[in-house]
Design an enzyme around this catalytic site. Structure first.
Site, PDB file in Angstrom:
ATOM      1  N   ASP A 203       0.884  -1.164   0.000  1.00 15.69           N
ATOM      2  CA  ASP A 203       0.000   0.000   0.000  1.00 15.69           C
ATOM      3  C   ASP A 203       0.924   1.217   0.000  1.00 15.69           C
ATOM      4  O   ASP A 203       1.595   1.493   1.001  1.00 15.69           O
ATOM      5  CB  ASP A 203      -0.880  -0.035   1.261  1.00 15.69           C
ATOM      6  CG  ASP A 203      -1.819   1.167   1.326  1.00 15.69           C
ATOM      7  OD1 ASP A 203      -1.561   2.154   0.596  1.00 15.69           O
ATOM      8  OD2 ASP A 203      -2.787   1.113   2.096  1.00 15.69           O
TER       9      ASP A 203
ATOM     10  N   HIS B 285      -1.671   7.765 -29.243  1.00 14.75           N
ATOM     11  CA  HIS B 285      -1.575   6.813 -30.359  1.00 14.75           C
ATOM     12  C   HIS B 285      -1.481   7.505 -31.717  1.00 14.75           C
ATOM     13  O   HIS B 285      -0.630   7.182 -32.539  1.00 14.75           O
ATOM     14  CB  HIS B 285      -2.803   5.891 -30.406  1.00 14.75           C
ATOM     15  CG  HIS B 285      -3.093   5.169 -29.127  1.00 14.75           C
ATOM     16  ND1 HIS B 285      -2.118   4.811 -28.232  1.00 14.75           N
ATOM     17  CD2 HIS B 285      -4.264   4.726 -28.596  1.00 14.75           C
ATOM     18  CE1 HIS B 285      -2.674   4.180 -27.205  1.00 14.75           C
ATOM     19  NE2 HIS B 285      -3.973   4.118 -27.397  1.00 14.75           N
TER      20      HIS B 285
ATOM     21  N   LYS C 181     -15.810   6.891 -31.109  1.00 18.23           N
ATOM     22  CA  LYS C 181     -16.521   5.713 -30.613  1.00 18.23           C
ATOM     23  C   LYS C 181     -17.892   5.659 -31.276  1.00 18.23           C
ATOM     24  O   LYS C 181     -18.455   6.709 -31.623  1.00 18.23           O
ATOM     25  CB  LYS C 181     -16.728   5.817 -29.096  1.00 18.23           C
ATOM     26  CG  LYS C 181     -15.451   5.983 -28.276  1.00 18.23           C
ATOM     27  CD  LYS C 181     -14.772   4.661 -28.008  1.00 18.23           C
ATOM     28  CE  LYS C 181     -13.592   4.812 -27.078  1.00 18.23           C
ATOM     29  NZ  LYS C 181     -12.684   3.654 -27.124  1.00 18.23           N
TER      30      LYS C 181
ATOM     31  N   GLU D  37     -14.036   3.166 -34.070  1.00 21.52           N
ATOM     32  CA  GLU D  37     -14.429   2.044 -33.208  1.00 21.52           C
ATOM     33  C   GLU D  37     -15.946   1.945 -33.229  1.00 21.52           C
ATOM     34  O   GLU D  37     -16.631   2.945 -33.006  1.00 21.52           O
ATOM     35  CB  GLU D  37     -13.897   2.258 -31.792  1.00 21.52           C
ATOM     36  CG  GLU D  37     -12.372   2.215 -31.759  1.00 21.52           C
ATOM     37  CD  GLU D  37     -11.773   2.424 -30.380  1.00 21.52           C
ATOM     38  OE1 GLU D  37     -10.906   1.634 -29.997  1.00 21.52           O
ATOM     39  OE2 GLU D  37     -12.166   3.372 -29.700  1.00 21.52           O
TER      40      GLU D  37
ATOM     41  N   LYS E  42       2.634  -2.168 -31.997  1.00 21.32           N
ATOM     42  CA  LYS E  42       1.793  -2.910 -32.945  1.00 21.32           C
ATOM     43  C   LYS E  42       2.595  -3.248 -34.201  1.00 21.32           C
ATOM     44  O   LYS E  42       3.297  -2.390 -34.749  1.00 21.32           O
ATOM     45  CB  LYS E  42       0.580  -2.067 -33.356  1.00 21.32           C
ATOM     46  CG  LYS E  42      -0.543  -2.075 -32.334  1.00 21.32           C
ATOM     47  CD  LYS E  42      -1.676  -1.192 -32.825  1.00 21.32           C
ATOM     48  CE  LYS E  42      -2.788  -1.117 -31.815  1.00 21.32           C
ATOM     49  NZ  LYS E  42      -3.870  -2.060 -32.039  1.00 21.32           N
TER      50      LYS E  42
ATOM     51  N   LYS F 127      -0.060   4.940 -20.461  1.00 21.14           N
ATOM     52  CA  LYS F 127      -0.910   6.103 -20.667  1.00 21.14           C
ATOM     53  C   LYS F 127      -2.167   5.963 -19.802  1.00 21.14           C
ATOM     54  O   LYS F 127      -2.521   4.819 -19.485  1.00 21.14           O
ATOM     55  CB  LYS F 127      -1.274   6.268 -22.143  1.00 21.14           C
ATOM     56  CG  LYS F 127      -2.313   5.228 -22.626  1.00 21.14           C
ATOM     57  CD  LYS F 127      -2.753   5.493 -24.006  1.00 21.14           C
ATOM     58  CE  LYS F 127      -4.021   6.292 -24.077  1.00 21.14           C
ATOM     59  NZ  LYS F 127      -5.251   5.543 -23.803  1.00 21.14           N
TER      60      LYS F 127
ATOM     61  N   ASP G 272      -7.639  10.518 -24.977  1.00 18.54           N
ATOM     62  CA  ASP G 272      -7.590   9.058 -24.959  1.00 18.54           C
ATOM     63  C   ASP G 272      -6.748   8.497 -26.108  1.00 18.54           C
ATOM     64  O   ASP G 272      -5.936   7.594 -25.892  1.00 18.54           O
ATOM     65  CB  ASP G 272      -9.023   8.502 -25.031  1.00 18.54           C
ATOM     66  CG  ASP G 272      -9.085   7.001 -24.798  1.00 18.54           C
ATOM     67  OD1 ASP G 272      -8.261   6.493 -24.005  1.00 18.54           O
ATOM     68  OD2 ASP G 272      -9.939   6.330 -25.399  1.00 18.54           O
TER      69      ASP G 272
HETATM   70  C1  BG6 Z   1      -6.768   2.649 -25.670  1.00 19.88           C
HETATM   71  C2  BG6 Z   1      -7.940   3.560 -25.444  1.00 19.88           C
HETATM   72  O1  BG6 Z   1      -5.557   3.312 -25.368  1.00 19.88           O
HETATM   73  O2  BG6 Z   1      -6.727   2.237 -27.021  1.00 19.88           O
HETATM   74  C3  BG6 Z   1      -9.229   2.887 -25.862  1.00 19.88           C
HETATM   75  O3  BG6 Z   1      -8.004   3.923 -24.079  1.00 19.88           O
HETATM   76  C4  BG6 Z   1      -9.127   2.349 -27.273  1.00 19.88           C
HETATM   77  O4  BG6 Z   1     -10.324   3.792 -25.754  1.00 19.88           O
HETATM   78  C5  BG6 Z   1      -7.864   1.502 -27.414  1.00 19.88           C
HETATM   79  O5  BG6 Z   1     -10.280   1.583 -27.539  1.00 19.88           O
HETATM   80  C6  BG6 Z   1      -7.661   1.036 -28.840  1.00 19.88           C
HETATM   81  O6  BG6 Z   1      -6.547   0.211 -28.926  1.00 19.88           O
HETATM   82  P1  BG6 Z   1      -6.601  -1.126 -29.766  1.00 19.88           P
HETATM   83  O7  BG6 Z   1      -5.215  -1.659 -29.754  1.00 19.88           O
HETATM   84  O8  BG6 Z   1      -7.585  -2.016 -29.076  1.00 19.88           O
HETATM   85  O9  BG6 Z   1      -7.073  -0.719 -31.126  1.00 19.88           O
END
Ligand code: BG6
Length: 477
Positions: A85, A230, A316, A206, A172, A138, A225
């Protein structure tokens, strides 16, 4: 490459979401490949019998890719648990004991950002940071100021070459492929600039919503996000100059130059959207102004890219799940065949998910009397992406001390500098219907450059064109 191989892996937050969804599957995969040769110490705030941790790991694997019994046996043997903790400094003694003789542990902070500081400080004060490395996921900060503070905290305990800021996009395979394609081919470099390239688009779509992560998403929004990290990282890999030499700073130096050259966003270059129904999600405020969709136009003020817009669109609840880059070339200087479809005939298309695709779009003549053409693609590579890979690759790199695919302090701060002016500020928020391409204002943003390109979805079953391309390639030598 820096320093010795890590001799223990410590996962803070071992019962959390990240460990459950990503880290255990990566560890099983490492075990399968013979790479899990060190103790794995899970850590959480409360006592947890080791058997329960093993059951938890098994459950995680059952839900994410399946259990490979042989690999799981290796993982189970390596697992330990230490209750720490961070608000009680004396509990770091549990970790010290679990580490045994390990001298170069890798600490993975799979914990909420609010717990970073106490954990890092505790590691420093207990002497457990010496010779160790740390991985930080992140979101790395909330804005420029908090990222600077977090960097200061980390740098107060660990040297920069022991800090691994993880962005899984960089691990990736298709993102690696982008870099490979750029520098393993000689035909690209002469045209990879403002003289030949008209605009660049990156779409990260997405088809799902926030999937129960409403409370997290309320603190983030699409820009924090995925754009700040990314998608700006992908932009930098597309735009950077060739890395000089094989040293792990070479690539990071070139990316850093791009981040420095990207102009901070202004409200006129940003369109934010929110899907209808988002405010009904658990953990979301009924009057939330958080964006679930963002489209931005970036400008890179350097010799290579001046005047070439880079567009990013992420959201999204869009019609598909796919991430794709389209690099559009300029039109030929004259429309020799007076073909109305000849506008923007050439492009490079890199699909990053759900498949890995590298393709060149070109026009060819349709058979017949008339000089009329049709669009086609030369597909260099096409195969389904393996989603498990990034975490395994990045964990392995961090354990070896290879920082190439991790984000440096200056780059993180520059990425925040780019988005900071449009965070939390009342730029309009447009509502869009789920399963549409976001608000129409996003189309206006790019209208002058021919509109958004819709990611091309793979046919089912997936094509295997790589082998065909290889068969047709002339023999070397
Ligand atoms: C994450 C985000 O970093 O990346 C998510 O917090 C997102 O919101 C995700 O869905 C997408 O990553 P991947 O590799 O699943 O396409």
């Amino acid at each position: 490459m820096a320093g010795p191989q890590s001799d223990a892996l410590v996962i803070f937050g071992v019962t959390g979401d990240l460990a459950y969804k990503k880290i255990f599957p990566a560890l099983q995969s490492m075990a399968r490949h013979g790479d899990l040769t060190m103790p794995v110490i899970g850590s959480g705030r409360h006592d947890l019998p080791l058997d329960q941790l093993r059951d938890h790991a098994r459950q995680s694997l059952t839900e994410h890719g399946g259990v490979d019994e042989d690999a799981f046996a290796i993982l189970s043997r390596q697992l330990r648990y230490a209750a720490v903790d961070a608000t009680k400094p004396e509990t770091f003694a549990n970790l010290k004991e679990a580490l045994g003789g390990a001298r170069h542990p890798l600490y993975y902070l799979a914990i909420p950002p609010s717990a970073f500081e106490a954990t890092v400080t505790g590691l420093g004060q207990s002497g457990l940071a010496n010779g160790a490395r740390v991985v930080v996921e992140k979101p790395f900060g909330h804005d420029l100021k908090s990222a600077q503070e977090l960097n200061r905290t980390l740098r107060g305990v660990f040297p920069e070459d022991a800090i691994f800021r993880l962005d899984h996009y960089l691990g990736k395979e298709p993102v690696q492929n982008l870099v490979y394609f750029r520098y393993a081919n000689s035909f690209l470099e002469p045209i990879w600039n403002r003289n030949y390239i008209d605009n660049v688009q990156i779409t990260m779509a997405e088809a799902f919503g926030v999937e129960g992560r409403g409370a997290f998403y309320e603190e983030a929004g699409a820009i924090r996000d995925v754009v700040q990290n990314h998608l700006l990282q992908v932009t930098a890999l597309l735009a950077m100059d060739p890395p000089l030499g094989g040293d792990h700073e070479a690539l990071r130096d070139e990316k850093s130059q791009v981040f420095k050259a990207i102009r901070p966003l202004t409200p006129t270059h940003v369109v934010r959207g929110q899907f209808a129904g988002y405010r009904d999600e658990a953990g979301v405020a009924p009057d939330s102004r958080v964006e679930t969709f963002a489209a931005v136009r970036l400008h890179i003020d350097n010799w290579r890219w001046s005047g070439v817009p880079f567009y990013i669109r992420a959201g999204k609840n869009l019609p598909v799940t796919a991430t794709e880059v389209l690099v559009e070339l300029k039109s030929p200087p004259a429309n020799v065949f007076h073909d109305p479809h000849d506008a923007h005939p050439n492009y490079f298309r890199f699909q990053l998910s759900p498949h890995v695709v590298v393709a060149l779009g070109a026009r060819t003549k349709r058979p017949g009397e008339q000089m009329r053409g049709e669009a086609g693609e030369l597909v260099a590579q096409h195969y389904p992406a393996d989603e498990l890979e990034p975490y395994e690759r990045l964990l392995g790199d961090a354990m070896r001390g290879d920082m190439t695919l991790f984000t440096r302090e200056d780059t993180i701060e520059n990425a925040w500098r780019i988005v900071d002016p449009v965070l939390d500020q009342p730029t309009p928020l447009y509502q869009y219907d789920p399963q549409t391409w976001g608000p129409s204002e996003a189309d206006t943003l790019i209208a002058g450059d021919g509109g958004w390109h819709t990611p091309t979805l793979p046919p089912t079953p997936p094509m295997k064109t790589q082998a065909a391309a290889q068969q047709q390639a002339p023999a070397a030598g």
